[in-house]
Design a protein around this motif. Structure first.
Motif, PDB file in Angstrom:
ATOM      1  N   TYR A 206       0.814  -1.204   0.000  1.00 55.15           N
ATOM      2  CA  TYR A 206       0.000   0.000   0.000  1.00 55.15           C
ATOM      3  C   TYR A 206       0.858   1.268   0.000  1.00 55.15           C
ATOM      4  O   TYR A 206       0.645   2.190   0.781  1.00 55.15           O
ATOM      5  CB  TYR A 206      -0.984  -0.015   1.172  1.00 55.15           C
ATOM      6  N   GLY A 207       1.861   1.267  -0.887  1.00 60.83           N
ATOM      7  CA  GLY A 207       2.698   2.446  -1.074  1.00 60.83           C
ATOM      8  C   GLY A 207       3.884   2.544  -0.141  1.00 60.83           C
ATOM      9  O   GLY A 207       4.687   3.463  -0.266  1.00 60.83           O
ATOM     10  N   ILE A 208       4.023   1.621   0.779  1.00 61.83           N
ATOM     11  CA  ILE A 208       5.157   1.624   1.706  1.00 61.83           C
ATOM     12  C   ILE A 208       6.140   0.545   1.271  1.00 61.83           C
ATOM     13  O   ILE A 208       5.798  -0.636   1.202  1.00 61.83           O
ATOM     14  CB  ILE A 208       4.689   1.393   3.153  1.00 61.83           C
ATOM     15  N   ASN A 209       7.362   0.968   0.952  1.00 58.86           N
ATOM     16  CA  ASN A 209       8.365   0.048   0.429  1.00 58.86           C
ATOM     17  C   ASN A 209       9.226  -0.512   1.557  1.00 58.86           C
ATOM     18  O   ASN A 209       9.718   0.237   2.397  1.00 58.86           O
ATOM     19  CB  ASN A 209       9.246   0.764  -0.600  1.00 58.86           C
ATOM     20  N   ILE A 210       9.385  -1.828   1.555  1.00 57.99           N
ATOM     21  CA  ILE A 210      10.184  -2.505   2.580  1.00 57.99           C
ATOM     22  C   ILE A 210      11.199  -3.393   1.882  1.00 57.99           C
ATOM     23  O   ILE A 210      10.845  -4.246   1.068  1.00 57.99           O
ATOM     24  CB  ILE A 210       9.290  -3.349   3.506  1.00 57.99           C
ATOM     25  N   GLU A 211      12.487  -3.169   2.189  1.00 60.49           N
ATOM     26  CA  GLU A 211      13.561  -3.917   1.577  1.00 60.49           C
ATOM     27  C   GLU A 211      14.433  -4.559   2.652  1.00 60.49           C
ATOM     28  O   GLU A 211      14.662  -3.951   3.700  1.00 60.49           O
ATOM     29  CB  GLU A 211      14.432  -3.015   0.702  1.00 60.49           C
ATOM     30  N   GLY A 212      14.921  -5.730   2.363  1.00 57.40           N
ATOM     31  CA  GLY A 212      15.811  -6.368   3.315  1.00 57.40           C
ATOM     32  C   GLY A 212      16.076  -7.808   2.949  1.00 57.40           C
ATOM     33  O   GLY A 212      15.815  -8.256   1.834  1.00 57.40           O
TER      34      GLY A 212
END
Length: 262
Positions: A206-212
């Motif tokens: 929902y538009g929030i980017n999470i990387e890892g």
């Protein structure tokens, strides 16, 4: 999978399980591990994802006025429960299919969360001690209190990670974990873990980017005693200075543990 705890049902607490209460418990470190400390501290992403879960999430149970919803991503979910349209709690959960046998010794219920959240302490595979935040306690409270022996899925959000620098005398295959001296009562542990597998993930929720990095860490390994413990974890790229993580790397730092009944 889940059985929502009904207030009107009589719970027969297993006499071998100790029930304690605390007013000192929090889920903030899960958001720190999921979103990254900087993003969680400077933005309202946790609140936005919680609101999205309430509006768009799948309702997985509704009973005794408690509504439990889950917003699913590819490798993670946002878990939320509410009462009378008021959000009571929300936190991220890492998906995993790896489970272990678990013997419950003690349940520490969080009174400030209406006893709907708890830390579970006991023994994994009847061989090693472990404690975890039960991310399904609002659903499975009765099962936790009545059954000493369970199968649980354990996962973790890595709070810190760096390459392990062994001192003289450490074996090449050394791995270990122990409760963190400051945060251990919140199911936070110090670890030295070997990376068994790792994937870099980039997910937009929902538009929030999470990387890892989604990894499996080997935390206990004893061929002589036939003891093994592997844990699926997520490390937000902003919570480490490491630019690349490979299979076979030895990492150390802190992990926040959660778990659920299989």
């Amino acid at each position: 999978m889940f059985n929502l705890f009904r207030k009107k049902s009589k719970t027969h607490i297993n006499s071998k399980i100790r029930i304690e209460k605390t007013t000192d418990g929090l889920v903030g470190d899960f958001w720190n591990g999921y979103l990254g400390f900087e993003e969680h501290g400077s933005n309202s992403f946790a609140q936005e994802l919680t609101a999205c879960t309430m509006e768009y999430g799948h309702i997985i149970s509704s009973d005794a006025s408690i509504i439990v919803s889950r917003l699913d991503g590819s490798y993670s979910s946002i878990f939320m429960y509410s009462k009378n349209e008021s959000i009571l709690s929300a936190y991220p959960i890492l998906k995993s299919k790896n489970s272990i046998s678990f013997q419950t010794i003690k349940i520490i219920e969080w009174e400030h969360m209406k006893n709907l959240e708890a830390q579970i302490e006991g023994r994994g595979e009847n061989k090693f001690g472990i404690s975890f935040f039960a991310d399904d306690y609002v659903l499975n409270k009765r099962t936790y209190q009545e059954n000493e022996n369970l199968r649980v899925v354990l996962t973790g959000f890595v709070i810190t990670a760096e390459i392990f620098q062994p001192s003289e005398g450490f074996a090449d295959n050394f791995v270990a974990y122990m409760p963190n001296s400051e945060y251990g009562k919140y199911s936070v542990m110090d670890y030295v873990g070997e990376v068994k597998n790792v994937s870099f993930v980039n997910e937009d929720i929902y538009g929030i980017n999470i990387e890892g990095y989604v990894m499996t860490l080997i935390l206990v390994r004893s061929e002589e005693e036939n003891i093994y413990f592997e844990l699926d974890v997520f490390l937000n790229k902003n919570n480490t200075e490491l630019n690349d993580i490979k299979v076979g790397d030895k990492l150390s730092g802190m992990i926040k543990l959660s778990g659920r009944i299989e």
